[in-house]
Design a protein around this motif. Structure first.
Motif, PDB file in Angstrom:
ATOM      1  N   ASP A   1       0.797  -1.220   0.000  1.00 51.92           N
ATOM      2  CA  ASP A   1       0.000   0.000   0.000  1.00 51.92           C
ATOM      3  C   ASP A   1       0.831   1.271   0.000  1.00 51.92           C
ATOM      4  OD1 ASP A   1       0.937   0.028   2.565  1.00 51.92           O
ATOM      5  OD2 ASP A   1      -1.000   0.460   3.501  1.00 51.92           O
TER       6      ASP A   1
ATOM      7  N   LEU B   1      -7.241  -4.589   2.192  1.00 56.22           N
ATOM      8  CA  LEU B   1      -8.604  -5.097   2.311  1.00 56.22           C
ATOM      9  C   LEU B   1      -9.624  -4.007   2.006  1.00 56.22           C
ATOM     10  CD1 LEU B   1     -10.509  -7.347   3.299  1.00 56.22           C
ATOM     11  CD2 LEU B   1     -10.241  -6.412   5.583  1.00 56.22           C
TER      12      LEU B   1
ATOM     13  N   ARG C   1      -9.972  -3.157  -1.677  1.00 57.38           N
ATOM     14  CA  ARG C   1     -10.712  -4.212  -2.373  1.00 57.38           C
ATOM     15  C   ARG C   1     -12.220  -4.040  -2.136  1.00 57.38           C
ATOM     16  NH1 ARG C   1     -11.316  -7.236  -6.368  1.00 57.38           N
ATOM     17  NH2 ARG C   1     -12.240  -9.226  -5.922  1.00 57.38           N
ATOM     18  N   LEU C   2     -12.597  -3.696  -0.910  1.00 58.12           N
ATOM     19  CA  LEU C   2     -14.011  -3.479  -0.601  1.00 58.12           C
ATOM     20  C   LEU C   2     -14.554  -2.271  -1.359  1.00 58.12           C
ATOM     21  CD1 LEU C   2     -13.805  -4.248   3.206  1.00 58.12           C
ATOM     22  CD2 LEU C   2     -15.329  -5.420   1.611  1.00 58.12           C
TER      23      LEU C   2
ATOM     24  N   LEU D   1     -15.311  -3.152  -4.860  1.00 55.45           N
ATOM     25  CA  LEU D   1     -16.533  -3.946  -4.996  1.00 55.45           C
ATOM     26  C   LEU D   1     -17.769  -3.159  -4.598  1.00 55.45           C
ATOM     27  CD1 LEU D   1     -15.288  -7.314  -3.483  1.00 55.45           C
ATOM     28  CD2 LEU D   1     -15.481  -6.693  -5.880  1.00 55.45           C
ATOM     29  N   ASP D   2     -17.593  -1.848  -4.394  1.00 52.13           N
ATOM     30  CA  ASP D   2     -18.705  -0.998  -3.963  1.00 52.13           C
ATOM     31  C   ASP D   2     -19.288  -1.444  -2.635  1.00 52.13           C
ATOM     32  OD1 ASP D   2     -18.614   0.670  -6.144  1.00 52.13           O
ATOM     33  OD2 ASP D   2     -19.875  -0.661  -7.352  1.00 52.13           O
ATOM     34  N   GLN D   3     -18.476  -2.056  -1.800  1.00 58.81           N
ATOM     35  CA  GLN D   3     -18.964  -2.519  -0.504  1.00 58.81           C
ATOM     36  C   GLN D   3     -18.574  -1.562   0.609  1.00 58.81           C
ATOM     37  OE1 GLN D   3     -20.882  -5.303   0.072  1.00 58.81           O
ATOM     38  NE2 GLN D   3     -21.007  -5.535  -2.133  1.00 58.81           N
ATOM     39  N   LEU D   4     -17.821  -0.546   0.262  1.00 60.10           N
ATOM     40  CA  LEU D   4     -17.363   0.406   1.265  1.00 60.10           C
ATOM     41  C   LEU D   4     -17.135   1.722   0.526  1.00 60.10           C
ATOM     42  CD1 LEU D   4     -16.656  -0.278   4.253  1.00 60.10           C
ATOM     43  CD2 LEU D   4     -14.266  -0.257   3.583  1.00 60.10           C
TER      44      LEU D   4
ATOM     45  N   VAL E   1      -4.895  -3.380   6.993  1.00 57.95           N
ATOM     46  CA  VAL E   1      -4.705  -4.797   6.665  1.00 57.95           C
ATOM     47  C   VAL E   1      -4.383  -4.965   5.181  1.00 57.95           C
ATOM     48  CG1 VAL E   1      -5.814  -7.049   6.542  1.00 57.95           C
ATOM     49  CG2 VAL E   1      -6.191  -5.578   8.521  1.00 57.95           C
ATOM     50  N   LEU E   2      -3.217  -5.517   4.899  1.00 56.50           N
ATOM     51  CA  LEU E   2      -2.806  -5.771   3.516  1.00 56.50           C
ATOM     52  C   LEU E   2      -3.094  -7.221   3.178  1.00 56.50           C
ATOM     53  CD1 LEU E   2       0.699  -4.081   3.349  1.00 56.50           C
ATOM     54  CD2 LEU E   2      -1.552  -3.106   2.941  1.00 56.50           C
ATOM     55  N   TYR E   3      -3.427  -7.468   1.923  1.00 54.27           N
ATOM     56  CA  TYR E   3      -3.572  -8.865   1.533  1.00 54.27           C
ATOM     57  C   TYR E   3      -2.398  -9.323   0.678  1.00 54.27           C
ATOM     58  CZ  TYR E   3      -5.633  -7.010  -2.810  1.00 54.27           C
ATOM     59  OH  TYR E   3      -5.872  -6.340  -3.979  1.00 54.27           O
ATOM     60  N   ARG E   4      -1.483  -8.412   0.437  1.00 57.85           N
ATOM     61  CA  ARG E   4      -0.314  -8.806  -0.338  1.00 57.85           C
ATOM     62  C   ARG E   4       0.868  -7.963   0.140  1.00 57.85           C
ATOM     63  NH1 ARG E   4      -1.488  -8.308  -6.464  1.00 57.85           N
ATOM     64  NH2 ARG E   4      -3.133  -9.800  -6.044  1.00 57.85           N
TER      65      ARG E   4
ATOM     66  N   MET F   1      -0.884  -4.589   9.075  1.00 60.46           N
ATOM     67  CA  MET F   1      -0.875  -6.032   9.257  1.00 60.46           C
ATOM     68  C   MET F   1      -1.064  -6.707   7.901  1.00 60.46           C
ATOM     69  SD  MET F   1      -3.233  -6.459  12.573  1.00 60.46           S
ATOM     70  CE  MET F   1      -4.522  -5.585  11.788  1.00 60.46           C
ATOM     71  N   ILE F   2      -0.643  -7.929   7.844  1.00 59.70           N
ATOM     72  CA  ILE F   2      -0.796  -8.661   6.599  1.00 59.70           C
ATOM     73  C   ILE F   2      -1.752  -9.821   6.830  1.00 59.70           C
ATOM     74  CG2 ILE F   2       0.400  -9.904   4.785  1.00 59.70           C
ATOM     75  CD1 ILE F   2       2.939  -8.416   5.956  1.00 59.70           C
ATOM     76  N   GLY F   3      -2.579 -10.056   5.852  1.00 65.66           N
ATOM     77  CA  GLY F   3      -3.450 -11.223   5.953  1.00 65.66           C
ATOM     78  C   GLY F   3      -4.872 -10.819   6.256  1.00 65.66           C
ATOM     79  N   THR F   4      -5.802 -11.466   5.575  1.00 65.32           N
ATOM     80  CA  THR F   4      -7.209 -11.187   5.816  1.00 65.32           C
ATOM     81  C   THR F   4      -7.858 -12.478   6.249  1.00 65.32           C
ATOM     82  OG1 THR F   4      -7.832 -11.729   3.575  1.00 65.32           O
ATOM     83  CG2 THR F   4      -7.201  -9.464   4.005  1.00 65.32           C
TER      84      THR F   4
ATOM     85  N   PRO G   1     -18.267  -9.516   2.494  1.00 58.09           N
ATOM     86  CA  PRO G   1     -17.906  -8.091   2.412  1.00 58.09           C
ATOM     87  C   PRO G   1     -18.655  -7.224   3.428  1.00 58.09           C
ATOM     88  CG  PRO G   1     -18.385  -8.959   0.218  1.00 58.09           C
ATOM     89  CD  PRO G   1     -18.629 -10.068   1.191  1.00 58.09           C
TER      90      PRO G   1
ATOM     91  N   ARG H   1     -18.421  -3.882   7.141  1.00 59.09           N
ATOM     92  CA  ARG H   1     -19.184  -2.676   7.481  1.00 59.09           C
ATOM     93  C   ARG H   1     -19.845  -2.859   8.834  1.00 59.09           C
ATOM     94  NH1 ARG H   1     -21.588  -2.989   1.997  1.00 59.09           N
ATOM     95  NH2 ARG H   1     -23.317  -4.056   2.993  1.00 59.09           N
TER      96      ARG H   1
ATOM     97  N   GLU I   1      -5.128 -15.506  -1.003  1.00 55.11           N
ATOM     98  CA  GLU I   1      -5.518 -14.865  -2.261  1.00 55.11           C
ATOM     99  C   GLU I   1      -6.040 -13.468  -1.952  1.00 55.11           C
ATOM    100  OE1 GLU I   1      -5.120 -16.670  -4.994  1.00 55.11           O
ATOM    101  OE2 GLU I   1      -4.837 -18.648  -4.091  1.00 55.11           O
TER     102      GLU I   1
ATOM    103  N   PRO J   1      -8.692 -10.775  -1.384  1.00 56.17           N
ATOM    104  CA  PRO J   1     -10.024 -11.021  -0.825  1.00 56.17           C
ATOM    105  C   PRO J   1     -11.131 -10.917  -1.875  1.00 56.17           C
ATOM    106  CG  PRO J   1      -9.098  -8.943  -0.005  1.00 56.17           C
ATOM    107  CD  PRO J   1      -8.018  -9.626  -0.776  1.00 56.17           C
ATOM    108  N   PHE J   2     -12.160 -11.709  -1.698  1.00 53.32           N
ATOM    109  CA  PHE J   2     -13.360 -11.695  -2.551  1.00 53.32           C
ATOM    110  C   PHE J   2     -13.018 -11.998  -4.009  1.00 53.32           C
ATOM    111  CE2 PHE J   2     -13.473  -8.101   0.520  1.00 53.32           C
ATOM    112  CZ  PHE J   2     -14.121  -8.784   1.529  1.00 53.32           C
TER     113      PHE J   2
ATOM    114  N   PHE K   1     -21.330 -10.912  -3.970  1.00 52.42           N
ATOM    115  CA  PHE K   1     -20.916  -9.780  -3.125  1.00 52.42           C
ATOM    116  C   PHE K   1     -22.104  -9.169  -2.396  1.00 52.42           C
ATOM    117  CE2 PHE K   1     -17.738  -9.217  -6.729  1.00 52.42           C
ATOM    118  CZ  PHE K   1     -16.835 -10.075  -6.126  1.00 52.42           C
TER     119      PHE K   1
END
Ligand SMILES: Nc1ncnc2c1ncn2[C@@H]1O[C@H](COP(=O)(O)OP(=O)(O)OP(=O)(O)O)[C@@H](O)[C@H]1O
Ligand SMILES: [Mg+2]
Lengths: 338, 639
Positions: free
Chosen positions: A213, A233, A236-237, A240-243, A256-259, B197-200, B206, B210, B238, B240-241, B269
């Motif tokens: 990031d 994270l 990504r949300l 996806l229009d989730q946030l 929170v990173l996913y990569r 932090m790393i990892g979800t 989704p 919220r 992977e 997420p989502f 979603f």
């Protein structure tokens, strides 16, 4: 060429970096084929030893040393096309160590009616306790720089790069460099991780490789564009229009990173090419900056000192600190010539 | 067949007494003697203990320990009260898949929950040690059991949302039966973490980010757990989502399409696109398990499109495409039309260049060359000319209004490269091995560039360069005076016409790749490999590059990095080149159809089938699409 070799801690050999050097890292494969690379006597060919000449310097205790503020650096070697850049990294107001690393170098070549200026810049934001964060970011920075230097810049000077489908593409070279860094960080600093945002600039083209990031922006007098995609994270949300971006700004899991580099064996590296407009900027920064300042504020600050990237970089860091500076802050600003 | 006895567990003794865990044989509440560790949770250990209440019976229980980490005394009390409240709820539950709670108590800074011991392994351990895929039937049975227990919880008064459906919270006992553990009671003691932090979590829906948790969130978590179980791909590793990017049946061909569809719908979603409740889902799993009955499959089909978004375009039903007119010529049409000033021009294998009125489909004129035409015409507006190359070795400039010849230039070979008009010149290649630069007004050749092999790609012209491919696999960039600037070498021939965008030159090659190379020096920036030759000429729009491949797919890649955004499968080779208009891509296939695809997602908007393979490309003008087919017709369709 000598400066480049010294910079990278290479020996004056035909092939400055060979693949086997990475494998010679003592703690992963002590029996590797290149026995010369014992870290105590010769740190220069060992990817695990942070290089003393790199901009991301480490003190004896492994911590990133505060960089002295620099005057705006202008590559003055030739006429016409020159890169003008500034950079600054700061621990911030809250943390007691700087886990960010950065690197810069530029070169300019002119002759036969051709001016080629190139530069390479990296920002890496390390994470992990017990100094693992700063180790990971410094190590990743160095490995990426070595591979890119060898596979792009040195091969360019050797006249090897060119129009041939047999060669790896520049994007592939960048991806490989970051993947290499991932492999080595995973084994050498198993409990650390880092982001990497690296850009090779040739002429007006910026080649950008990215994981995590930290961010790259393209900035012109009338625009600012965030060109990398955060591997977080919340991003990504949002996609996806989730946030909403507003909700993301103070989301409990916004960090929170996913990569990230150093987290798994395989890593998917984003790599792109973008054109920087004439007199425009490429900016690389860690989240310590963009979390504190809006794009608009960043843009305004740069506009106020448009032709002085060093002063702009320092001003940006100062602003983030005024807002509380909760994280390490690193900025590199590179201005492209007309 | 998987032997379920392998799921039996062996409590570990060597973990006792280290890192703050209880000592072996220590006794809690004068009743539970610690005999081993069953597992480690987020907030403490789960012990095996012998219940001393029954001295002559060997009765073992599981004792879950949770550390109260809150520093603040007030928070500590709140945590404890929450714990007690949740423990009471748990103790009142009664379902075969939920372990019985015996009692709870607190001791020092720790809280304990005593429950039935399950002789088994959690599903995460099972998935981690698995070498082959799990039998599909077994996973479906677990799915049914999970639906059943979730239904019990959701039906509870007040409803209980499990919130944390994932393999680590599911145990399979030595009889292969499934049990749900960890009702999130440990969460009451968690303190917030800070810093990057790393990892979800990987399994959470989704909307849970919220702060919303509904039965649909559990449905998503169940879908994620089943996806992991069937594909073996851990979603925490992977982005997420992204379950939809890892099709279940690609990883595990044994999975029936029905099952795949149920799971993908659970993973939509939008909560509203998932199942209304777990019971509905359970019925569909049962239909898969015991053979379809009673409309199960129908319900799937209607909801299975994982609901990204409904067709904004109002999809046209079969045959619903409005054919404004069609015009039949005497031979196959293999090239593409162009529209100018109310006329559509195109060449055909019947030797003719045709000019048809766009309004009514009536012929304005035709001009006969001496061989078939396989190139696309080009328009010279100021000169009122249409230029076309023919297999008869010549290039012709025809007056737009009269259809009469202005000039004709002979080359030494068939002309298969479509002409490009720019800078007062026409540029085209010939099978005689040259690229020609010809003055438009006179038809006189100004220079020609010798490539030594046939040139069949349509040249692309900028302010400074002419870029084209040759049969040798070379792509040339020559300046306006015909001097070579750079050359890029592919492994096989290049017929595709280059497209230029943001300093990059995009083109396809017979060597299966789409290339993006730097226009300044010809260095390759990125490339993308398809499964067959790329004859199609790419275009860039919305920061994506679109093209077809002989592998049958239409591709959309990120223009700056070459990453695949989507691909769309047709039923035969795609030689045609795409056209972009208003968020849609139009392209034809050798399967005989012309397709309209949503540019963002690659979803089909409509398709129209002709009676022969199509190798040419569509032309879209003012809401009308023109396409020629080897069925000898030119069609004017409503785009
Ligand atoms: N009743 C039980 N019988 C046998 N083993 C159990 C039982 N409950 C839990 N375990 C074992 O202990 C492990 C940890 O349990 P659990 O998931 O409840 O802990 P937790 O603290 O809630 O963990 P987290 O919150 O991180 O998921 C389980 O994965 C399982 O292997
Ligand atoms: Mg940071």
């Amino acid at each position: 060429m000598d400066w480049l070799r010294r910079f990278l801690g290479l020996q004056p050999a035909e092939s400055p970096v060979s693949e086997s050097e990475d494998k010679a890292a003592p703690s992963t494969s002590p029996t590797a084929a290149a026995p010369a690379a014992t870290p105590e006597t010769d740190s220069s060919t060992d990817d695990t030893q942070p290089n003393r000449n790199a901009t991301a310097q480490l003190n004896e205790d492994g911590r990133t040393r505060q960089l002295p503020p620099l005057e705006t650096v202008t590559d003055t070697s030739s006429t016409g096309t020159r890169l003008n850049y500034g950079l600054h990294s700061d621990v911030g107001q809250v943390r007691d160590n700087n886990q960010d690393a950065m690197l810069s170098f530029t070169a300019c070549m002119s002759g036969a009616g051709d001016d080629v200026s190139f530069g390479f810049f990296i920002v890496a934001d390390g994470m992990g306790g017990h100094e693992d964060g700063e180790k990971a970011s410094a190590l990743a920075t160095q490995i990426v720089a070595r591979h890119v230097t060898n596979d792009i810049f040195l091969s360019l000077l050797r006249g090897e790069t060119g129009g041939d489908s047999e060669r790896p593409t520049i994007i592939e070279v960048l991806r490989n460099a970051v993947q290499k860094a991932n492999e080595i960080v995973s084994t050498q600093v198993p409990d650390g991780g880092t982001t990497v945002t690296a850009s090779a600039i040739m002429g007006h083209s910026a080649y950008i490789a990215h994981v995590g990031d930290s961010r790259a922006y393209l900035i012109a007098r009338d625009s600012i564009e965030h060109v990398t995609r955060d591997h977080s994270l919340v991003q990504r949300l949002i996609e996806l229009d989730q946030l909403t971006p507003e909700d993301a700004a103070d989301h409990p899991q916004k960090n929170v990173l996913y990569r990230a580099i150093g987290q798994s064996d395989n890593i998917d590296v984003d790599a792109i090419i973008r054109q920087i407009p004439p007199e425009g900027y490429l900016m690389l920064c860690s989240d310590g900056l963009w979390n504190m300042l809006s794009n608009e504020e960043i843009h305004q600050t740069i506009l106020k000192q448009y032709d002085n990237p060093q002063s702009a970089a320092q001003k940006l860091v100062a602003l983030a600190n005024e807002r509380g500076g909760p994280d390490n802050i690193t900025v590199i600003l590179v201005q492209i010539p007309v | 067949m998987v032997d379920t006895k392998q799921f039996a567990s062996e409590p570990k003794k060597d973990l006792l007494g280290v890192d703050g865990t209880l000592q072996l044989h220590s006794v809690l509440m004068n009743r539970y003697r610690i005999t081993g560790v069953l597992g480690v949770g987020g907030m403490g250990s789960v012990y095996q203990a012998r219940d001393l209440q029954f001295p002559s019976a060997e009765r073992y229980v599981a004792v879950k320990e949770m550390l109260n980490l809150s520093q603040d005394p007030q928070l500590r009390t709140i945590s404890l009260r929450n714990f007690e409240r949740e423990a009471n709820i748990l103790a009142a539950l009664s379902h075969p898949a939920i372990p019985t709670i015996h009692e709870y108590f607190t001791h020092k800074d720790r809280a304990y929950l005593v429950m039935e011991q399950i002789n088994g392994k959690n599903l995460e351990e099972i998935l981690n040690t698995l070498t082959e895929s799990l039998p599909v039937d077994m996973v479906v049975q677990w799915a049914i059991d999970l639906c059943d227990v979730l239904n019990y919880l959701h039906d509870h008064d007040p409803p209980i949302i499990f919130r944390d459906m994932k393999p680590a919270n599911i145990m399979i006992d030595s009889y292969g039966r499934l049990r749900l553990i960890d009702f999130g009671i440990a969460r009451t003691f968690q303190v917030g973490e800070k810093g990057t932090m790393i990892g979800t979590e990987g399994y959470s829906a989704p909307e849970q980010y919220r702060g919303e948790a509904t039965p649909q969130s559990d449905i998503y978590g169940l879908g994620a757990t089943l996806h992991h179980s069937l594909t073996g791909r851990d979603p925490r590793l992977e982005a997420p989502f992204t379950f939809a990017d890892r099709p279940i049946r690609e990883a595990n061909p044994d999975v029936p399409g029905q099952l795949d569809a149920i799971i993908m719908r659970a993973l939509a979603f939008e909560p509203s696109q998932r199942f209304a409740n777990v019971l509905e889902m359970k019925k569909l799993f049962e239909a898969v398990r015991y053979g379809a009955s009673g409309g199960g499959s129908v319900a799937i089909d209607s909801g299975a499109a994982p609901a990204q978004e409904m067709d904004d375009w109002g999809s046209a039903e079969a045959g619903g495409i409005d054919v404004r007119w069609k015009f039949k010529v005497e031979e196959e049409i293999r090239a593409s039309p162009i529209v100018h000033d109310g006329i559509v021009f195109f060449g055909a294998y019947d030797h003719n260049l045709w000019a048809i009125d766009t309004e009514n489909g009536q012929m304005r004129w035709k001009y006969a060359t001496e061989a078939g035409i396989s190139t696309d015409p080009a328009i010279h507006k100021d000169g009122n000319m249409v230029v076309v190359g023919s297999d008869d070795y010549a290039v012709y400039a025809i007056d737009i209004r009269s259809g009469r010849e202005n000039w004709k230039l002979m080359t030494q070979g068939p002309v298969r490269s479509s002409p490009t008009v720019a800078h007062g010149h026409v540029f085209f290649g010939s099978d005689d091995g040259h690229l020609y630069a010809t003055r438009l007004t006179t038809g006189r050749s100004v220079w020609k560039y010798d490539a030594g092999v046939p040139i069949r790609s349509k040249p692309t012209v900028t302010d400074e360069l002419i870029i084209f491919g040759a049969e040798s696999g070379d792509v040339y960039a020559v300046d306006l005076s015909g001097q070579l600037k750079w050359r890029f070498k592919c492994k096989r021939n290049v017929i595709s016409s280059p497209f230029i965008y943001e300093g990059l030159v995009y083109f396809g090659s017979f060597d299966y790749h789409l290339y993006a190379i730097d226009i300044k020096n010809g260095w390759s920036v990125w490339r993308y490999r398809t499964a067959k030759p790329v004859l199609s000429s790419p275009i860039v729009a919305d920061e994506m590059v679109f093209f077809g491949s002989a592998d049958g797919n239409v591709y959309a890649l990120d223009a700056f990095g070459g990453r695949e955004r989507w691909k769309f499968a047709t039923e035969n080779q795609v030689i045609s080149s795409p056209v972009y208009a208003d968020g849609a891509i139009y392209i034809a296939s050798v399967d005989g159809k012309v397709y309209s695809l949503d540019a963002k997602k690659g979803k089909e908007r409509w398709s129209f089938e002709t009676n022969g393979p199509i190798s040419g490309s569509p032309y879209v003008h003012e809401g009308v699409l023109y396409i020629g087919s080897t069925d000898q017709n030119l069609y004017a369709l409503k785009a």
